[in-house]
Scaffold this active site. Sequence first.
Site, PDB file in Angstrom:
ATOM      1  N   TYR A 161       0.690  -1.304  -0.072  1.00 10.55           N
ATOM      2  CA  TYR A 161      -0.144   0.008   0.017  1.00 10.55           C
ATOM      3  C   TYR A 161       0.717   1.254   0.117  1.00 10.55           C
ATOM      4  O   TYR A 161       1.946   1.334   0.596  1.00 10.55           O
ATOM      5  CB  TYR A 161      -0.960  -0.084   1.246  1.00 10.55           C
ATOM      6  CG  TYR A 161      -1.687   1.166   1.408  1.00 10.55           C
ATOM      7  CD1 TYR A 161      -2.882   1.515   0.435  1.00 10.55           C
ATOM      8  CD2 TYR A 161      -1.436   2.138   2.493  1.00 10.55           C
ATOM      9  CE1 TYR A 161      -3.425   2.498   0.638  1.00 10.55           C
ATOM     10  CE2 TYR A 161      -2.343   3.355   2.592  1.00 10.55           C
ATOM     11  CZ  TYR A 161      -3.466   3.506   1.567  1.00 10.55           C
ATOM     12  OH  TYR A 161      -4.201   4.476   1.843  1.00 10.55           O
ATOM     13  N   ASP A 256       9.309   3.148  -0.051  1.00 13.22           N
ATOM     14  CA  ASP A 256       8.342   3.680   0.381  1.00 13.22           C
ATOM     15  C   ASP A 256       8.447   3.266   2.026  1.00 13.22           C
ATOM     16  O   ASP A 256       8.250   2.335   2.453  1.00 13.22           O
ATOM     17  CB  ASP A 256       6.907   3.402  -0.041  1.00 13.22           C
ATOM     18  CG  ASP A 256       5.701   3.927   0.622  1.00 13.22           C
ATOM     19  OD1 ASP A 256       6.099   4.596   1.641  1.00 13.22           O
ATOM     20  OD2 ASP A 256       4.568   3.840   0.338  1.00 13.22           O
ATOM     21  N   LYS A 284       4.381   9.039   8.870  1.00 12.88           N
ATOM     22  CA  LYS A 284       4.004   8.385  10.035  1.00 12.88           C
ATOM     23  C   LYS A 284       5.153   8.991  11.281  1.00 12.88           C
ATOM     24  O   LYS A 284       4.902   9.897  11.742  1.00 12.88           O
ATOM     25  CB  LYS A 284       3.972   6.881  10.002  1.00 12.88           C
ATOM     26  CG  LYS A 284       2.849   6.453   9.130  1.00 12.88           C
ATOM     27  CD  LYS A 284       2.550   4.927   9.056  1.00 12.88           C
ATOM     28  CE  LYS A 284       1.174   4.946   8.267  1.00 12.88           C
ATOM     29  NZ  LYS A 284       1.238   4.131   7.055  1.00 12.88           N
TER      30      LYS A 284
HETATM   31  C1  LIG Z   1       0.565   4.700   5.849  1.00 15.47           C
HETATM   32  C2  LIG Z   1       1.168   4.611   4.427  1.00 15.47           C
HETATM   33  C3  LIG Z   1       0.904   5.269   3.233  1.00 15.47           C
HETATM   34  C4  LIG Z   1       0.142   6.602   3.262  1.00 15.47           C
HETATM   35  O1  LIG Z   1       0.337   7.417   4.396  1.00 15.47           O
HETATM   36  P1  LIG Z   1      -0.807   8.269   4.636  1.00 15.47           P
HETATM   37  O2  LIG Z   1      -0.290   9.655   5.586  1.00 15.47           O
HETATM   38  O3  LIG Z   1      -2.006   7.495   5.406  1.00 15.47           O
HETATM   39  O4  LIG Z   1      -1.256   9.262   3.532  1.00 15.47           O
HETATM   40  C5  LIG Z   1       1.998   5.301   2.335  1.00 15.47           C
HETATM   41  N1  LIG Z   1       2.831   4.133   2.111  1.00 15.47           N
HETATM   42  C6  LIG Z   1       2.829   3.298   3.281  1.00 15.47           C
HETATM   43  C7  LIG Z   1       4.003   2.074   3.142  1.00 15.47           C
HETATM   44  C8  LIG Z   1       2.086   3.393   4.184  1.00 15.47           C
HETATM   45  O5  LIG Z   1       2.191   2.601   5.240  1.00 15.47           O
END
Ligand SMILES: *Cc1c(COP(=O)(O)O)cnc(C)c1O
Length: 449
Positions: A161, A256, A284
């Site tokens: 994701y 990511d 995060k």
């Molecule tokens: C949570 C997450 C996102 C999205 O971040 P948001 O702040 O919710 O938009 C993207 N990539 C990874 C790996 C994530 O865990």
Amino acid sequence: MSEEASQSNGSATSQEPAHHTRSRELFEQAQETIPGGVNSPARAFRSVGGDPVFIESGLGSHLSDADGNSYIDYIGSWGPLILGHRREEVTKALYSVLETGTSFGAPTEREVEMAELICELVPSIEMVRLVNSGTEATMSAIRVARGFTGRDLVVKFVGCYHGHVDSLLVKAGSGVATLGLSDSGGVPAAFSATTIPLPFNSVEALEECFANHGDKIACVIVEPVVGNMGCVPPQPGYLEALREVTAKHGALLIFDEVMTGFRVSLGGAQELYGIKPDMTTLGKVIGGGLPVGAYGGRKDVMSKVAPLGPVYQAGTLSGNPLAVAAGLAALKVLKNSPELYEQVDGKSGRLVEGVKKAAADAGVAMTTNRVGSMFTFFFNDGPVTDWDSSARSDTERFAFFFRGMLELGCYLPCSQYEAAFLSAAHTDEDVAGTIDAAGKVLAALASKT
Ligand SMILES: *Cc1c(COP(=O)(O)O)cnc(C)c1O
């Protein structure tokens, strides 16, 4: 709690205990004006039955809900709170900024400090741009990768994701999979067609894809440790293969690290595994509990970003004083307490081993994956190495486990496909209490089936 409850698609069940009264009232009310009653789908208890609990406050490793129940928190706001709730340094920083103003839409000194700290801590980042969420970070990073390479195609992995970016909602793991949607509505087919989904951890699939489309691929975007199909680490040599194949074909490698950054180690997964991607996305932990995201990487690549280069990306509240102050305070604590990662890793290890043993004692099939303070209990014989093996988990058993743990005061992610997190605020008593609770719930699960 019953098997029916787990299939009831979120409607309240007659067995639901009385002490969630206020949460239930609020949830009823919320559903009138908020789609599904929640501002992000992962918060709904759709796949586990029952209604979400409404949270009133958090302190350290604990949460309190609207009915006054207390929980040991293993979500940590879905990753950001590696220092726990209301860490003093973060709270203090926020109070002090409040006295100077909340937003200026102009550069501030703190943003420079933040950029320098990110470049210092994350091995591959030479230049960085702050945004407001992980989604913005990944959306911007793939735009830059396309602008830099002049190519359109993006390779991602099934079950990873990367936020709710249109073209990345193909085979997107956790939230999307939990709802049983393989893809999202509202995404033009032409956007999805620019994305090639591959199985995670398969070097063969990667090489075959590049042999066929290598000269059209702008980038590979990957969660270096996947958190969104549950916790799934890379197999030995896999990240090395990603690095080698992308470099050979002139495609950029994007890690990511929205979840893994400052989480699996101070320098993220790239430090832990010793691989340098071309670009990195962060979110995060970087916001200390406030909305911050970032994307950065090689200077020649980041020099394509406006106003330096032709790739446009902007944000009214980007670099927001409150958000940056909270993030900066959190990162400084992490940087100045190198022992913290070891401690959190030790506690996570004891927790996961304890629950695994409880499952074995109860005769419940369970596979555990863990990297530092990120982990998942899969109701599955294992091994879990990719989306297909993760999806073989028994989600009804997971739902029973989740509900039972919640009743015993342990707040775990409400989906089999979301990683759980431990923070620096968790104590040995928290860990022991959780193992104890898991033993009871798993024994009840075993006696039921
Ligand atoms: C949570 C997450 C996102 C999205 O971040 P948001 O702040 O919710 O938009 C993207 N990539 C990874 C790996 C994530 O865990």
